[in-house]
Write a protein that holds these residues in place. Structure first.
Motif, PDB file in Angstrom:
ATOM      1  N   GLU A 145      -8.933  13.608  -4.305  1.00  0.00           N
ATOM      2  CA  GLU A 145      -8.744  12.205  -4.677  1.00  0.00           C
ATOM      3  C   GLU A 145     -10.132  11.654  -4.997  1.00  0.00           C
ATOM      4  O   GLU A 145     -10.975  11.581  -4.122  1.00  0.00           O
ATOM      5  CB  GLU A 145      -8.126  11.425  -3.507  1.00  0.00           C
ATOM      6  CG  GLU A 145      -6.791  11.993  -3.034  1.00  0.00           C
ATOM      7  CD  GLU A 145      -6.362  11.410  -1.690  1.00  0.00           C
ATOM      8  OE1 GLU A 145      -6.333  10.185  -1.553  1.00  0.00           O
ATOM      9  OE2 GLU A 145      -6.093  12.200  -0.767  1.00  0.00           O
ATOM     10  N   GLU A 148      -6.261  17.044   5.368  1.00  0.00           N
ATOM     11  CA  GLU A 148      -7.013  16.231   4.430  1.00  0.00           C
ATOM     12  C   GLU A 148      -8.451  16.133   4.931  1.00  0.00           C
ATOM     13  O   GLU A 148      -8.712  15.491   5.943  1.00  0.00           O
ATOM     14  CB  GLU A 148      -6.341  14.854   4.369  1.00  0.00           C
ATOM     15  CG  GLU A 148      -6.808  13.996   3.246  1.00  0.00           C
ATOM     16  CD  GLU A 148      -5.897  12.765   3.052  1.00  0.00           C
ATOM     17  OE1 GLU A 148      -4.694  12.833   3.373  1.00  0.00           O
ATOM     18  OE2 GLU A 148      -6.418  11.748   2.583  1.00  0.00           O
ATOM     19  N   HIS A 203     -11.441  12.797  -0.908  1.00  0.00           N
ATOM     20  CA  HIS A 203     -10.606  13.511   0.057  1.00  0.00           C
ATOM     21  C   HIS A 203     -10.164  14.832  -0.552  1.00  0.00           C
ATOM     22  O   HIS A 203      -9.706  14.872  -1.685  1.00  0.00           O
ATOM     23  CB  HIS A 203      -9.378  12.682   0.416  1.00  0.00           C
ATOM     24  CG  HIS A 203      -9.717  11.389   1.099  1.00  0.00           C
ATOM     25  ND1 HIS A 203      -8.782  10.446   1.419  1.00  0.00           N
ATOM     26  CD2 HIS A 203     -10.894  10.898   1.526  1.00  0.00           C
ATOM     27  CE1 HIS A 203      -9.372   9.421   2.011  1.00  0.00           C
ATOM     28  NE2 HIS A 203     -10.660   9.668   2.087  1.00  0.00           N
TER      29      HIS A 203
HETATM   30 MG    MG Z   1      -5.360  10.654   0.943  1.00  0.00          MG
END
Ligand code: MG
Ligand code: ADP
Length: 728
Positions: free
Chosen positions: A214, A471, A341
């Motif tokens: 991300e 994550e 992330h």
């Molecule tokens: Mg996330």
């Protein structure tokens, strides 16, 4: 100079959103500029196609004769799409991507020319890229680095150039790039995970790593950004007083995307579609003018290539829209920074996500095996994982506003904490049939429902389990994900190998049943991995204290964090799994530690320049205006002038004090830099930059920022935070 700010502000106010032509459906244009399987079927002979597919599937070598067929097909395809040049596209350790273009065009005598692209040019190139950092592996006199085709990541066309993803290695075989160790680490985790999967399913032949990144970023008007020397040279602001309004009202997060930003995103997404980057999500982030972009996850090597390609095209497309993209982890003090992330999971060729709880107790035991082994791997190697995300720029972010701290910990949520608690009480040795049944029914069998219920959301844990993936959130926005992915894959591979040995030993020596053995080993792992599990949120002093008690590392600066990279245990770890040999590990440490010093050195020069050549002269000019005013008052009111000039006199004195402190601190910083530069040990130099040079930034900034709020706005030469952050 003082007018540049106002020119920039004027220019920024005139901009309008660009019109974007993206009428076609995304599914229609997806991958149109990628030499993917569809294109290969059209342009390659059957033998050539099978050879590429086999190389992708099984890592087999492509022979030279077939390579000629492939290159010819690739060239025809590329030319049909308007390409004129080709390049080997690689990721040297600078963190950017590199390319050197050659035309397909070749002369054949008699004034004639043809388009040519042979197998040799496809498979291997010598770009003579001798000035990329290589940490001593390749002395410049050897000047030989080869790029070699990586068929697992498809070629693509960008800007009329056929780009061929490649690895970059020294002629001695050592990796000079990010991709090579990543590919080796992915292979290591594949091997180790397949062996463990065999306990549960004999049909598993391959385990691949998935990565969904991300990307967070700031979009700043280009004119405003280029009016600031600090943004121009360091990608961040080194000073600037916070505006009256920042992110406290939370009115930007998930709000309506501003029109210009929206048109930029559509343009960018259109390009991404053509390049086969499966971007899906876009939204505003927490800080003003901060945004996020995320794709659908992909195989890790491809995902890494797509992210590095994306970072490059983001800047290029931004130009058309009059924007500058700030990828830096902390471009503005006082508001959130940007991370990247890394959503990570493992899946089998039989289509099972090993980090997703399944439908049966058996598949859940498999899930728990991979889940607990990952926890154990992170517990054992937390310091190395911290080192994998260390950089001068990420140091600014970790531990501040909503970012994870420098302490690595794992968040798993209430429900799974409970499951681990129950597994921890499993009997040592052989389990009774009743216990096995009970475990399968009530613990292992219950996981799917509990996960669905699991509403725990924790935004700032450095490593969080989010239902079917982990994550890794401590990764910085400028990072090449290959580095953290290489380390994560390596430590998980090592852990899975150890696990297999332990389980097999219990089966062979203690004649335990397979499930008993697995439960026994997992129970011990749970007991010894408790320190890493932490359900709290982000940075706090209490957590720092607690983490210290638990023996977790808390390396706040990059030089500290990187030290583990040259530890004997680390070098052996990478070597034993075939990911990096000693020379490769050591060279990376050297490159990173040097990179740190270089970054701080540049920041230090820039802040000194701004403070001395922009801020101080402006302060003097304003002080002169005040002095003139006071002199005027005196000439009219005589002795009584002090009654009318009180405030001015205080300002005059305060300005002098700030100027004085700025000047002496800049001198002190310059002297400190000289000391560091004389230091021949790269490590000591980095320590010096970290502990002697960098701490002075804050003093200088403090006084400059104070002057900013004292001095006439009309005179202030540097574009202000409110203009940078709130111009849309
Ligand atoms: Mg996330
Ligand atoms: P958020 O974390 O913001 O709530 P999501 O969980 O929907 O968002 O997904 C974020 C990223 O994680 C996306 O890139 C998505 O494709 C990726 N992702 C989802 N499932 C997996 C998985 N099993 N393995 C790796 N990445 C995944």
């Amino acid at each position: 100079m003082s007018t540049l700010r106002f020119h920039a502000v004027k220019a920024s106010l005139k901009r309008k959103p660009l019109k974007i032509k993206d009428k076609k459906r995304r599914s229609e244009i997806f991958g149109a500029n990628v030499f993917n399987e569809v294109a290969m079927r059209q342009y390659l002979t059957k033998t050539a196609l099978n050879s590429v597919l086999e190389a992708i599937e099984k890592g087999t070598k492509i022979n030279r004769h077939v390579a000629d067929h492939i290159s010819t097909g690739m060239k025809e395809w590329a030319i049909s799409k308007g390409a004129t040049h080709y390049t080997h596209w690689f990721q040297p350790l600078t963190g950017a991507t590199a390319e050197k273009h050659d035309a397909f065009f070749e002369t054949i005598g008699d004034g004639l020319a043809i388009e040519k692209f042979g197998g040799n040019q496809l498979v291997q190139q010598e770009p003579d890229a001798s000035s990329f950092p290589n940490g001593g592996i390749r002395n410049t006199f050897e000047a030989r680095g080869y790029t070699a085709w990586d068929p697992t990541s498809p070629a693509f066309i960008y800007d009329k150039t056929l780009c061929i993803p490649t690895v970059f290695v020294a002629y001695t075989g050592e990796a000079l790039d990010f991709k090579t160790p990543l590919l080796r680490a992915l292979q290591a985790v594949d091997n180790a995970a397949v062996a463990v999967c065999k306990y549960f399913d004999k049909n598993v032949k391959r385990v691949s790593t998935s990565l969904g990144w991300e990307q967070e970023y700031f979009l700043i008007d280009a004119a405003l950004a280029s009016s600031r020397p600090d943004i121009l040279f360091t990608g961040k602001t080194l000073l600037g007083h916070s505006p009256a309004k920042g992110q406290q009202l939370d009115d930007h997060y998930f709000g309506t995307i501003p029109a210009r930003a929206m048109s930029y995103m559509r343009d960018l997404e259109h390009q991404c579609m053509l390049l086969g980057i499966p971007v899906k999500t876009r939204h505003n982030e927490v800080a003003p003018n901060q945004f996020e972009l995320a794709p659908i996850f992909e195989e890790a090597n491809l995902a890494v290539d797509h992210n590095t390609l994306l970072m490059d095209i983001m800047q290029k497309i931004a130009k058309r829209h009059g924007f500058t993209v700030l990828m830096h982890e902390k471009p503005f003090a006082g508001v959130n920074g940007s991370g990247k992330h890394n959503n990570w999971s493992l899946s089998t060729n039989t289509g099972v996500n090993l980090l997703s709880p399944g439908k049966t107790p058996m598949s859940n035991l498999q899930f728990l095996t991979f889940f607990i082994n990952t926890i154990k791997a992170v517990q054992t190697h937390e310091e190395l994982l911290r080192a994998a995300i260390a950089s001068a720029s990420n140091d600014h972010r970790l531990g501040a506003n909503e970012a994870p701290p420098a302490i690595i910990s794992i968040f798993i949520g209430k429900q799974l904490t409970k499951v681990l608690g129950e597994l921890e009480t499993v009997t040592k040795g052989k389990l009774s049939p009743k216990e096995i049944t009970d475990l399968k029914l009530n613990v292992v069998g219950k996981i799917p429902e509990v996960i669905l219920d699991n509403t725990d959301r924790n935004r700032t844990s450095s490593f969080a389990f989010t239902g079917n993936k982990f994550e890794f959130r401590a990764v910085g926005s400028t990072a090449n994900c290959a580095n953290p992915m290489t380390v994560l894959s390596t430590i998980v591979a090592k852990q899975l190998k150890d696990f297999k040995v332990e389980v097999d030993e219990l089966i062979d020596k203690k004649t335990m049943k397979k499930d008993d053995a697995i439960f026994n080993v997992l129970r011990e792992y749970i007991k010894t991995s408790k320190a890493i599990l932490f359900e709290g949120n982000g940075y706090s002093e209490a957590w720092e204290k607690e983490a210290k008690k638990r023996g977790l590392s808390n390396n706040k600066t990059t030089p500290e964090a990187l030290k583990i990279k040259k530890a004997k245990s680390t070098i052996e770890l990478f070597d034993s799994l075939g990911v990096m040999n000693k020379v490769e590990s050591e060279s990376r440490y050297e490159i990173e530690i040097e990179d740190y010093s270089l970054h701080i050195q540049i920041e230090s020069r820039v802040i000194a320049d701004i403070a001395r050549n922009h801020v101080v002269p402006t302060a003097v000019r304003y002080q002169n205006i005040l002095l003139e005013n006071v002199t005027g008052l005196k000439s009219i009111y005589g002795e009584k002038f002090k009654d009318y000039a009180k405030a001015q006199l205080v300002l005059i004195e305060e300005i002098s004090e700030h100027i004085e402190t700025i000047n002496t601190t800049v001198t002190k910083m310059t002297e400190a830099r000289k000391v560091c530069n004389k230091e021949t040990s790269l490590e000591k130099r980095a320590d010096g930059y970290c502990n002697m040079v960098k701490p002075l930034f804050e003093d200088i900034r403090y006084h400059c920022d104070k002057l900013e709020i004292m001095i006439d706005d009309e005179l202030w030469p540097l574009t202000k935070y409110r203009e940078l952050l709130f111009t849309k």
